[in-house]
Motif scaffolding. Structure first.
Motif, mmCIF file in Angstrom:
data_model
loop_
_atom_site.group_PDB
_atom_site.id
_atom_site.type_symbol
_atom_site.label_atom_id
_atom_site.label_comp_id
_atom_site.label_asym_id
_atom_site.label_seq_id
_atom_site.Cartn_x
_atom_site.Cartn_y
_atom_site.Cartn_z
ATOM 1 N N ASP A 40 0.573 -15.941 11.480
ATOM 2 C CA ASP A 40 0.132 -14.569 11.504
ATOM 3 C C ASP A 40 -2.011 -15.845 12.012
ATOM 4 N N VAL A 41 -2.568 -14.395 12.644
ATOM 5 C CA VAL A 41 -3.795 -14.418 12.635
ATOM 6 C C VAL A 41 -4.508 -14.641 11.595
ATOM 7 N N LEU A 42 -5.086 -16.025 11.686
ATOM 8 C CA LEU A 42 -5.982 -16.210 10.662
ATOM 9 C C LEU A 42 -7.581 -15.571 10.204
ATOM 10 N N THR A 43 -7.858 -15.419 9.447
ATOM 11 C CA THR A 43 -9.307 -14.927 8.873
ATOM 12 C C THR A 43 -10.369 -16.266 8.142
ATOM 13 N N THR A 44 -11.316 -15.575 7.942
ATOM 14 C CA THR A 44 -12.227 -16.109 7.476
ATOM 15 C C THR A 44 -11.852 -16.751 5.515
ATOM 16 N N SER A 75 -19.276 -24.426 12.007
ATOM 17 C CA SER A 75 -19.238 -23.444 12.436
ATOM 18 C C SER A 75 -18.327 -22.755 14.301
ATOM 19 N N TYR A 76 -17.740 -24.250 14.166
ATOM 20 C CA TYR A 76 -17.034 -23.677 15.463
ATOM 21 C C TYR A 76 -15.069 -22.888 15.143
ATOM 22 N N PHE A 77 -14.735 -23.378 13.913
ATOM 23 C CA PHE A 77 -13.897 -22.886 12.674
ATOM 24 C C PHE A 77 -14.512 -20.922 12.383
ATOM 25 N N ARG A 78 -15.659 -21.050 12.125
ATOM 26 C CA ARG A 78 -16.313 -20.627 11.524
ATOM 27 C C ARG A 78 -15.956 -18.904 12.498
ATOM 28 N N ASN A 79 -16.529 -18.853 13.542
ATOM 29 C CA ASN A 79 -17.150 -17.879 14.650
ATOM 30 C C ASN A 79 -15.472 -17.115 15.243
ATOM 31 N N LEU A 80 -14.243 -18.018 15.209
ATOM 32 C CA LEU A 80 -13.072 -18.371 15.920
ATOM 33 C C LEU A 80 -12.186 -17.619 14.187
ATOM 34 N N LEU A 81 -12.744 -18.018 14.037
ATOM 35 C CA LEU A 81 -12.326 -17.066 12.767
ATOM 36 C C LEU A 81 -12.853 -15.171 11.984
ATOM 37 N N GLN A 82 -14.355 -15.369 12.058
ATOM 38 C CA GLN A 82 -14.699 -14.354 12.310
ATOM 39 C C GLN A 82 -14.505 -13.334 13.950
ATOM 40 N N HIS A 83 -13.758 -13.871 14.249
ATOM 41 C CA HIS A 83 -13.148 -13.272 16.077
ATOM 42 C C HIS A 83 -14.737 -13.200 16.900
ATOM 43 N N VAL A 84 -15.661 -14.085 17.069
ATOM 44 C CA VAL A 84 -16.309 -14.278 16.901
ATOM 45 C C VAL A 84 -16.338 -14.084 18.793
#
Length: 284
Positions: A40-44, A75-84
């Motif tokens: 699945d696509v992951l989220t925050t 922060s690298y993973f957070r931005n990806l999980l937030q779809h930034v």
């Protein structure tokens, strides 16, 4: 194993190819463990599990293989999980996250180069225009207890099916030369080695792999074969950068040897022939 279900939902942002998947559910049986898993696509909400898996995977690697899974800040993973700036895909079984990868983008080739999103090396991109779009496969990690279940293959194939990847002109990846299983996986999925360089951050040799949306059209006659990835690394740098050749698995040589081909367009320039007269092989 059989695929049971597959579902995509997209997050509406108007008509552009940066639409991102909000949910992608695919359930299947792990061939080695013989248990069910879901990709699945992951989220925050998955951030803690993502950070834990990253550390567990790196900790299990011997010192000479630590560069296979590069350290990244939270922060690298957070931005990806937030779809930034992209998305992350993960595989769970029994509620536990056992594999993950990032797909950064979409962004233009020019943005990718200027922002050093793919590589810190200054290399020519012979097979992509500056305004064409790309996504980048990054940060693939598989928990050591779950290796041998084709998790990397499932994640890459799922990433290639995402709308943001399908709408982009190219997909790229950077892989350590010593990580044979990883770059072989990409080559078996239509990628080609288009550059090779020593990464300035750790002085380790790495391949740049590329997959155009419609695959490479390769000239029928290979230029160089039986190339050893590590021993012939300097030659690979010259073949890909100065001669613009594309590396593929050498089907006629020993295991994990490479063969390098010109694209049909490049061969036409060399021979002063129109591209349409070439006998080409599509690497898809």
């Amino acid at each position: 194993f059989g695929i049971i279900k597959l579902k995509f939902e997209t997050l509406s942002r108007g008509v552009n190819h940066k639409d991102e998947p909000r949910a992608m559910s695919q359930e299947y049986k792990l061939p080695k463990a013989n248990v069910m898993a879901t990709i699945d696509v992951l989220t925050t909400q998955d951030l803690a599990d993502v950070l834990f898996l990253q550390e567990e995977t790196r900790a299990a690697l011997p010192p000479e293989q630590k560069m296979f899974v590069l350290p990244q800040p939270e922060s690298y993973f957070r931005n990806l999980l937030q779809h930034v700036n992209g998305v992350m895909i993960g595989i769970r079984t029994g509620g536990k996250l056992i594999a993950q990868m990032a797909l950064m983008g979409p962004l233009s080739i020019e943005e990718m180069i200027d922002g050093q999103k793919l590589t810190r090396n200054e290399i020519p991109f012979h097979h992509a225009g500056p305004t064409e779009t790309a996504v980048i496969a990054k940060s693939m990690a598989v928990h050591p207890d779950w290796r041998g279940n084709e998790l990397s293959q499932h994640m890459l194939e799922a990433a290639m099916r995402l709308p943001m990847a399908r709408a982009s002109d190219h997909m790229f990846a950077q892989v350590s030369v010593d990580n044979v299983r990883s770059w072989e996986l990409f080559l078996r999925h239509g990628f080609g080695i288009v550059a090779a360089a020593i990464d300035p951050t750790d002085d380790k040799p790495r391949f740049i792999l590329q997959r155009p949306a419609f695959g490479f059209a390769l000239h029928h006659m290979q230029t160089t074969n039986d190339v050893a990835p590590a021993a012939d690394f300097n030659a690979i740098m010259r073949l890909t950068q100065r001669e613009a050749l594309i590396g593929q698995l050498d089907s006629k040589g020993e295991a994990y040897k490479l063969a390098f081909y010109p694209s049909a367009d490049q061969a036409a320039v060399w021979n002063d022939e129109p591209t349409g007269t070439e006998d080409t092989t599509a690497a898809q």
